[in-house]
Scaffold this motif. Sequence first.
Motif, PDB file in Angstrom:
ATOM      1  N   MET A   1       0.845  -1.193   0.000  1.00 20.23           N
ATOM      2  CA  MET A   1       0.000   0.000   0.000  1.00 20.23           C
ATOM      3  C   MET A   1       0.885   1.250   0.000  1.00 20.23           C
ATOM      4  SD  MET A   1      -1.378   2.662   1.987  1.00 20.23           S
ATOM      5  CE  MET A   1      -1.325   2.251   3.721  1.00 20.23           C
ATOM      6  N   ARG A   2       0.478   2.271  -0.758  1.00 22.17           N
ATOM      7  CA  ARG A   2       1.218   3.528  -0.801  1.00 22.17           C
ATOM      8  C   ARG A   2       0.332   4.644  -0.273  1.00 22.17           C
ATOM      9  NH1 ARG A   2       3.943   6.352  -6.166  1.00 22.17           N
ATOM     10  NH2 ARG A   2       4.777   8.192  -5.105  1.00 22.17           N
ATOM     11  N   ASP A   3       0.822   5.369   0.731  1.00 29.21           N
ATOM     12  CA  ASP A   3       0.065   6.441   1.356  1.00 29.21           C
ATOM     13  C   ASP A   3       0.152   7.702   0.497  1.00 29.21           C
ATOM     14  OD1 ASP A   3      -1.231   8.205   2.967  1.00 29.21           O
ATOM     15  OD2 ASP A   3      -0.002   7.859   4.746  1.00 29.21           O
ATOM     16  N   LEU A   4      -0.978   8.096  -0.107  1.00 31.33           N
ATOM     17  CA  LEU A   4      -1.032   9.279  -0.969  1.00 31.33           C
ATOM     18  C   LEU A   4      -1.542  10.505  -0.228  1.00 31.33           C
ATOM     19  CD1 LEU A   4      -2.582   7.563  -4.135  1.00 31.33           C
ATOM     20  CD2 LEU A   4      -0.167   7.999  -3.660  1.00 31.33           C
ATOM     21  N   THR A   5      -1.720  10.369   1.096  1.00 28.59           N
ATOM     22  CA  THR A   5      -2.199  11.498   1.892  1.00 28.59           C
ATOM     23  C   THR A   5      -1.046  12.341   2.423  1.00 28.59           C
ATOM     24  OG1 THR A   5      -2.231  10.231   3.970  1.00 28.59           O
ATOM     25  CG2 THR A   5      -4.209  10.156   2.588  1.00 28.59           C
ATOM     26  N   GLN A   6       0.180  11.931   2.141  1.00 32.43           N
ATOM     27  CA  GLN A   6       1.368  12.667   2.563  1.00 32.43           C
ATOM     28  C   GLN A   6       2.254  12.926   1.345  1.00 32.43           C
ATOM     29  OE1 GLN A   6       1.604  13.597   5.785  1.00 32.43           O
ATOM     30  NE2 GLN A   6      -0.262  12.457   6.301  1.00 32.43           N
ATOM     31  N   GLY A   7       3.066  13.981   1.426  1.00 31.38           N
ATOM     32  CA  GLY A   7       4.012  14.276   0.355  1.00 31.38           C
ATOM     33  C   GLY A   7       3.428  15.186  -0.716  1.00 31.38           C
ATOM     34  N   PRO A   8       4.280  15.708  -1.621  1.00 26.77           N
ATOM     35  CA  PRO A   8       3.849  16.661  -2.656  1.00 26.77           C
ATOM     36  C   PRO A   8       2.865  16.026  -3.645  1.00 26.77           C
ATOM     37  CG  PRO A   8       6.245  16.652  -2.410  1.00 26.77           C
ATOM     38  CD  PRO A   8       5.742  15.468  -1.665  1.00 26.77           C
ATOM     39  N   ILE A   9       1.781  16.729  -3.928  1.00 23.23           N
ATOM     40  CA  ILE A   9       0.776  16.234  -4.870  1.00 23.23           C
ATOM     41  C   ILE A   9       1.358  16.070  -6.269  1.00 23.23           C
ATOM     42  CG2 ILE A   9      -1.378  16.812  -6.055  1.00 23.23           C
ATOM     43  CD1 ILE A   9      -1.799  15.783  -3.244  1.00 23.23           C
ATOM     44  N   PRO A  10       2.098  17.051  -6.821  1.00 26.00           N
ATOM     45  CA  PRO A  10       2.652  16.858  -8.181  1.00 26.00           C
ATOM     46  C   PRO A  10       3.510  15.604  -8.295  1.00 26.00           C
ATOM     47  CG  PRO A  10       2.839  19.158  -7.528  1.00 26.00           C
ATOM     48  CD  PRO A  10       2.409  18.403  -6.302  1.00 26.00           C
ATOM     49  N   LYS A  11       4.271  15.310  -7.244  1.00 28.06           N
ATOM     50  CA  LYS A  11       5.103  14.101  -7.262  1.00 28.06           C
ATOM     51  C   LYS A  11       4.235  12.854  -7.320  1.00 28.06           C
ATOM     52  CE  LYS A  11       8.713  11.709  -4.640  1.00 28.06           C
ATOM     53  NZ  LYS A  11       9.569  11.751  -3.419  1.00 28.06           N
ATOM     54  N   HIS A  12       3.143  12.822  -6.573  1.00 28.76           N
ATOM     55  CA  HIS A  12       2.237  11.669  -6.608  1.00 28.76           C
ATOM     56  C   HIS A  12       1.596  11.522  -7.989  1.00 28.76           C
ATOM     57  CE1 HIS A  12       2.742  10.636  -2.499  1.00 28.76           C
ATOM     58  NE2 HIS A  12       2.008  11.612  -1.974  1.00 28.76           N
TER      59      HIS A  12
ATOM     60  N   ARG B   1      -4.719  -0.051  -7.695  1.00 25.67           N
ATOM     61  CA  ARG B   1      -4.612   1.393  -7.889  1.00 25.67           C
ATOM     62  C   ARG B   1      -5.188   2.139  -6.683  1.00 25.67           C
ATOM     63  NH1 ARG B   1      -6.415   1.513 -12.674  1.00 25.67           N
ATOM     64  NH2 ARG B   1      -8.554   2.205 -12.339  1.00 25.67           N
ATOM     65  N   GLY B   2      -6.260   1.615  -6.097  1.00 25.49           N
ATOM     66  CA  GLY B   2      -6.832   2.238  -4.913  1.00 25.49           C
ATOM     67  C   GLY B   2      -5.878   2.247  -3.740  1.00 25.49           C
ATOM     68  N   THR B   3      -4.986   1.263  -3.681  1.00 22.70           N
ATOM     69  CA  THR B   3      -3.985   1.228  -2.611  1.00 22.70           C
ATOM     70  C   THR B   3      -2.718   2.000  -2.982  1.00 22.70           C
ATOM     71  OG1 THR B   3      -2.927  -0.827  -3.396  1.00 22.70           O
ATOM     72  CG2 THR B   3      -4.801  -1.050  -1.893  1.00 22.70           C
ATOM     73  N   GLY B   4      -2.731   2.626  -4.159  1.00 28.31           N
ATOM     74  CA  GLY B   4      -1.579   3.417  -4.584  1.00 28.31           C
ATOM     75  C   GLY B   4      -0.528   2.635  -5.333  1.00 28.31           C
ATOM     76  N   ILE B   5      -0.832   1.389  -5.735  1.00 26.23           N
ATOM     77  CA  ILE B   5       0.128   0.530  -6.433  1.00 26.23           C
ATOM     78  C   ILE B   5      -0.318   0.365  -7.886  1.00 26.23           C
ATOM     79  CG2 ILE B   5       1.239  -1.726  -6.472  1.00 26.23           C
ATOM     80  CD1 ILE B   5       1.900  -0.058  -4.022  1.00 26.23           C
ATOM     81  N   VAL B   6       0.548   0.701  -8.842  1.00 27.85           N
ATOM     82  CA  VAL B   6       0.165   0.616 -10.252  1.00 27.85           C
ATOM     83  C   VAL B   6       1.154  -0.176 -11.111  1.00 27.85           C
ATOM     84  CG1 VAL B   6      -1.209   2.735 -10.251  1.00 27.85           C
ATOM     85  CG2 VAL B   6       1.246   2.874 -10.680  1.00 27.85           C
ATOM     86  N   LYS B   7       2.379  -0.366 -10.631  1.00 29.16           N
ATOM     87  CA  LYS B   7       3.389  -1.008 -11.467  1.00 29.16           C
ATOM     88  C   LYS B   7       3.089  -2.459 -11.816  1.00 29.16           C
ATOM     89  CE  LYS B   7       7.229   2.056 -10.272  1.00 29.16           C
ATOM     90  NZ  LYS B   7       8.580   2.160  -9.664  1.00 29.16           N
ATOM     91  N   PRO B   8       2.593  -3.306 -10.885  1.00 32.10           N
ATOM     92  CA  PRO B   8       2.322  -4.699 -11.263  1.00 32.10           C
ATOM     93  C   PRO B   8       1.342  -4.818 -12.419  1.00 32.10           C
ATOM     94  CG  PRO B   8       2.319  -4.476  -8.886  1.00 32.10           C
ATOM     95  CD  PRO B   8       2.371  -3.090  -9.448  1.00 32.10           C
ATOM     96  N   THR B   9       0.300  -3.987 -12.420  1.00 35.99           N
ATOM     97  CA  THR B   9      -0.673  -4.030 -13.510  1.00 35.99           C
ATOM     98  C   THR B   9      -0.012  -3.658 -14.829  1.00 35.99           C
ATOM     99  OG1 THR B   9      -2.388  -3.382 -11.935  1.00 35.99           O
ATOM    100  CG2 THR B   9      -2.921  -3.192 -14.271  1.00 35.99           C
ATOM    101  N   MET B  10       0.875  -2.660 -14.790  1.00 29.83           N
ATOM    102  CA  MET B  10       1.572  -2.246 -16.006  1.00 29.83           C
ATOM    103  C   MET B  10       2.455  -3.366 -16.549  1.00 29.83           C
ATOM    104  SD  MET B  10       4.795  -1.118 -17.179  1.00 29.83           S
ATOM    105  CE  MET B  10       5.648  -0.379 -15.778  1.00 29.83           C
ATOM    106  N   VAL B  11       3.145  -4.062 -15.660  1.00 30.57           N
ATOM    107  CA  VAL B  11       4.018  -5.154 -16.091  1.00 30.57           C
ATOM    108  C   VAL B  11       3.212  -6.277 -16.727  1.00 30.57           C
ATOM    109  CG1 VAL B  11       5.588  -6.953 -15.280  1.00 30.57           C
ATOM    110  CG2 VAL B  11       5.819  -4.630 -14.402  1.00 30.57           C
TER     111      VAL B  11
END
Length: 454
Positions: free
Chosen positions: A1-12, A154-164
């Motif tokens: 899981m990746r926490d998208l509630t912290q850190g810069p929005i443009p970076k996310h 994607r809801g948990t913030g993870i997208v790379k496995p689907t791309m692979v």
Amino acid sequence: MRDLTQGPIPKHVVAMSVPIAAGMLLQTLYFFIDLYFVARLGNAALAGVGTAGNVMFVVFALTQALGVGTGALVSQAVGRKDQPEANLVFNQSVGMGAWMAAATILGGYALSGPYMTMLGADAATAQAGTTFLYWFLPGLALQFPMVVMGSALRGTGIVKPTMVVQMLTVLLNAALAPVLIAGWGTGHALGVAGAGLATSIATLAGNVVLAVYFVRLEKYVRFDPSQWAPRLATWKRLLSIGVPAGGEFAAMAVFTGTVYGIAGTFGPEAQAGFGIGSRINQMIFLPAMAVAFAAAPIVGQNYGAKHAGRVRETFRVSAIASALIMLAITLACQFEAESMAHIFTSDPAVVEVTATFLRVISWNFIAMGIVFTCSSTFQGLGNTWPSLLSMGGRVSVFVVLAFWLSHQPGFQLRQLWLLSVATATLQALFSLWLVRGQFRSRLGASAAADPARA
């Protein structure tokens, strides 16, 4: 899981959109690979596969309904740090997806023939489209489990496995297409049937690989057969978010079907040209769509965590980025439309239709980038009815005016493309107004608890 509630929005936004764009690009290459080889079979085959491809919008409406509901509820649960709820939503989606896949198979085989007879420009086109669909339908049905797994990740913030996984399926499809369509290495060319079969086999392989990833590596949301039996309360929540989003794709199916039907009066060359132009659009839209799609889980997690300021910033960053990308794509279409068309066909009549379509329709690209961003924002907020209202309004106006124009003396296809530009611009303005309303009604109460605004 990746926490998208912290850190810069443009970076996310960048970190999420790059893998999403790669995955979408690879997914779209499915259709381009098939289209490339099908184009060598003649205009009737090309028009038939293009017209049959509109069925994808119907199935994508169902997968969108399932995927958007899953992604929105999972991302909001992640934002609240409620793992049991995220896992329940995922497993309920698995069960619902199985029912939808079965309905796709049964309904598809029952309706393929009548559908192609109604929209095909001639008997040869209708026959080619029907044959393609018979072999393509299993691949469409297999989109449901793929979408459920990808949306949950994607809801948990993870997208790379689907791309692979999408990369692997495209490579397999690319290898199978010339073998099955043209008979490379076997001497047994299946033609349009091979195009459908190649995609179905590749999609099956992708499902197997992604399922193995879930079983062995995924920890936040996992398969739990005890939670697959329908729970009506969860289904209702999934569908209340997903059905309007699916309705958007259904509206697009009506839009595209209307154009195919009207283009059919100009012959298979016109249908083939529109089919090629539509597939090119799907590919060149990908960067802007990826930015917009990345916004949904970021908005969802921050909305679940009650960070109103970060929700607004996500929309602003995504909308600006999508508009700039679409501006660059518009300029490319103005200068390179013929070159894009020549990749798939050398028929002058088909090239002319495709190039004219791309040059005119590209003037709505910036508007569509804004629409995509608004739609994803509604998904993250958990209310997709505004998206359906916006898209439904556009398609209703377009269909009525398109049929009226098609019966006027001197009617030309160019007028349809201009009408599309006008209605897309109005849709973008309406969507922006609706987003503003949703921000007022849904973020006002959470603003006081938002550290960013404080």
